[in-house]
Design an enzyme around this catalytic site. Structure first.
Site, PDB file in Angstrom:
ATOM      1  N   ASP A 243      -9.679  97.487  31.337  1.00  0.00           N
ATOM      2  CA  ASP A 243     -10.736  96.781  32.043  1.00  0.00           C
ATOM      3  C   ASP A 243     -12.067  96.884  31.305  1.00  0.00           C
ATOM      4  O   ASP A 243     -12.835  95.919  31.226  1.00  0.00           O
ATOM      5  CB  ASP A 243     -10.860  97.254  33.496  1.00  0.00           C
ATOM      6  CG  ASP A 243     -10.803  98.769  33.644  1.00  0.00           C
ATOM      7  OD1 ASP A 243     -10.601  99.471  32.632  1.00  0.00           O
ATOM      8  OD2 ASP A 243     -10.965  99.247  34.780  1.00  0.00           O
TER       9      ASP A 243
ATOM     10  N   TYR B  65       6.763  92.168  31.114  1.00  0.00           N
ATOM     11  CA  TYR B  65       7.457  90.903  30.863  1.00  0.00           C
ATOM     12  C   TYR B  65       8.959  91.092  30.679  1.00  0.00           C
ATOM     13  O   TYR B  65       9.732  90.149  30.836  1.00  0.00           O
ATOM     14  CB  TYR B  65       6.885  90.206  29.626  1.00  0.00           C
ATOM     15  CG  TYR B  65       5.466  89.695  29.791  1.00  0.00           C
ATOM     16  CD1 TYR B  65       4.783  89.815  30.988  1.00  0.00           C
ATOM     17  CD2 TYR B  65       4.799  89.103  28.727  1.00  0.00           C
ATOM     18  CE1 TYR B  65       3.495  89.356  31.130  1.00  0.00           C
ATOM     19  CE2 TYR B  65       3.502  88.638  28.863  1.00  0.00           C
ATOM     20  CZ  TYR B  65       2.858  88.773  30.069  1.00  0.00           C
ATOM     21  OH  TYR B  65       1.568  88.311  30.206  1.00  0.00           O
TER      22      TYR B  65
ATOM     23  N   ASP C  36      -1.833  89.854  26.096  1.00  0.00           N
ATOM     24  CA  ASP C  36      -1.845  88.459  26.516  1.00  0.00           C
ATOM     25  C   ASP C  36      -3.190  88.094  27.138  1.00  0.00           C
ATOM     26  O   ASP C  36      -3.822  87.086  26.790  1.00  0.00           O
ATOM     27  CB  ASP C  36      -0.713  88.236  27.526  1.00  0.00           C
ATOM     28  CG  ASP C  36      -0.406  86.768  27.776  1.00  0.00           C
ATOM     29  OD1 ASP C  36      -1.105  85.892  27.232  1.00  0.00           O
ATOM     30  OD2 ASP C  36       0.547  86.484  28.529  1.00  0.00           O
TER      31      ASP C  36
ATOM     32  N   LYS D  92      -4.124 101.605  30.304  1.00  0.00           N
ATOM     33  CA  LYS D  92      -4.686 102.024  31.596  1.00  0.00           C
ATOM     34  C   LYS D  92      -4.087 103.383  31.963  1.00  0.00           C
ATOM     35  O   LYS D  92      -3.397 103.546  32.971  1.00  0.00           O
ATOM     36  CB  LYS D  92      -4.379 100.983  32.678  1.00  0.00           C
ATOM     37  CG  LYS D  92      -5.285  99.779  32.643  1.00  0.00           C
ATOM     38  CD  LYS D  92      -6.702 100.108  33.139  1.00  0.00           C
ATOM     39  CE  LYS D  92      -6.740 100.312  34.648  1.00  0.00           C
ATOM     40  NZ  LYS D  92      -8.133 100.594  35.117  1.00  0.00           N
TER      41      LYS D  92
ATOM     42  N   ASP E 236      -6.839  86.039  25.239  1.00  0.00           N
ATOM     43  CA  ASP E 236      -7.415  84.821  25.813  1.00  0.00           C
ATOM     44  C   ASP E 236      -8.898  85.016  26.099  1.00  0.00           C
ATOM     45  O   ASP E 236      -9.713  84.112  25.902  1.00  0.00           O
ATOM     46  CB  ASP E 236      -6.684  84.440  27.102  1.00  0.00           C
ATOM     47  CG  ASP E 236      -5.379  83.693  26.838  1.00  0.00           C
ATOM     48  OD1 ASP E 236      -4.838  83.846  25.720  1.00  0.00           O
ATOM     49  OD2 ASP E 236      -4.899  82.978  27.736  1.00  0.00           O
TER      50      ASP E 236
END
Length: 371
Positions: free
Chosen positions: A229, A145, A253, A196, A257
């Site tokens: 993941d 970001y 983020d 990751k 959610d």
């Protein structure tokens, strides 16, 4: 006249449903201040597309000053169709991302705790929901970001290419890791670091630095590592396994959610964005519901204010030093849900109440608890 020792709170409704849900959070602040005789100054300030129409700026200087001087900020939401007409340089310089950077809000705490009264509102089975109580600690100032270079370019052959850079420094990783470990010490003492590292160099650095901080300073906290993941899968398979998750800006983020569905709706999730402690022991802090501006339902009284109200509870816990009052706010919400109060997002297609009506029920329950 406001007492000299009053705690000041900047109230920033923002865009879309932000003003609607923030109004209910504001009611809770005012109620607790009244019932507990707490000197508190609530400052309503402009931000967002309406502020741009009035002042030519998303973030007027008066709002920036009020936010910088406040003990805490209660924020609503940002974004929506009206932003398309605002010049890109203004959007970039005065966006919520810029606010986070300017106030050094590096640690974003997103609690996810299930309530039996809302089990039927979740897409997950009851046996999966029992005992879910976690906090996702999202690094808020690094990663894709904020990374440079970024942008959309046209290559020599006419092909267009979008570029974003995912980058982290060791110091960025280490300070958010410490925030997660410190939080875990007040909970069940477990941290799961998510990255990751199998395909991303920044992810490998993330894992190495989190492990280094743990080994040197937090051997009493249990640390595990998980690929992002796999974490997404585990959040819907067995979310109760987690205590504190610490992860980067992008994964935090997305994963928060995903985890929200354990509570029944994104509208149930609060958050706290915290800066470092200063010498005065004061820290910048912004509290907001996790949901966005939801322009499609703005002004219709359909928004769920619980995320904003729970954000106020976090404010009492982390900025105002009043954990007992935070507990009472959370209990009032639970009591409201047990009584059957539901906004549209958690009503499963059944009878629901408006944003303001839900606020009324929580205020009523909290008033009884504060008496």
């Amino acid at each position: 006249m406001t007492p000299l020792n009053a705690r000041s709170i900047a109230i920033v409704g923002g865009d879309g449903i932000g003003p609607e849900v923030t109004a209910q959070g504001r009611r809770i602040l005012a109620l607790v201040a009244e019932k507990r005789s707490l000197p508190m100054k609530l400052m309503d300030v402009d931000y967002g597309s309406d502020a741009y129409k009035k002042h030519g700026r998303l973030l007027p200087q008066s709002t920036r000053v009020a936010m910088s001087e406040a003990d805490a900020i209660l924020f609503g939401a940002t974004g929506g169709p009206a932003f398309d007409a605002i010049p890109a340089p203004v959007r970039k310089a005065e966006s919520l991302l810029a606010v986070r950077r300017d106030f050094d809000l590096f640690a974003n705490l997103r609690p996810v705790k299930t309530m039996p009264a809302l089990y039927e509102a979740s897409s997950l089975k009851r046996r999966v929901l029992d005992g879910v109580d976690m906090v996702i600690v999202r690094e808020l100032l690094g990663g894709v970001y904020f990374g440079e270079p970024r942008g959309i370019e046209t290559l020599p052959d006419g092909e267009r290419r979008g570029v974003n850079t995912h980058a982290y420094t060791a110091s960025q990783i280490r300070r958010v890791a410490r925030a997660a470990f410190d939080l875990a010490r007040t909970r069940r003492g477990r941290v799961c670091s998510v990255a990751k590292e199998n395909v991303m160099e920044a992810g490998r650095l993330w894992r190495e630095e989190v492990q280094s901080v743990h080994d040197a300073e937090y051997a009493d906290v249990e640390l595990s590592h998980m690929l992002a993941d796999n974490c997404a899968m585990q959040l819907v398979r067995a979310p109760a396994q987690f205590d504190v998750i610490v992860t980067d800006n992008l994964f935090g983020d997305i994963l928060s959610d995903c985890a929200a569905m354990a509570t029944g709706s994104l509208g149930m999730l609060p958050s706290a964005s915290l800066g470092p402690f200063q010498k005065s022991e004061r820290r910048a802090a912004l509290y907001e519901p996790v949901h966005g501006s939801a322009p499609d339902i703005a002004g219709k009284g359909l928004a769920n204010p619980v995320g904003s109200i729970l954000s106020v509870a976090m404010m009492f816990r982390f900025s105002l030093g009043l954990p007992a009052e935070a507990d009472l706010i959370e209990r009032a919400i639970s009591d409201a849900l047990v009584s059957g109060a539901r906004t549209a997002d958690i009503a499963n297609g059944g009878k629901h109440v408006s944003t303001e009506d839900m606020g009324d029920v929580v205020v009523s329950k909290l008033t009884s608890l504060l008496t």
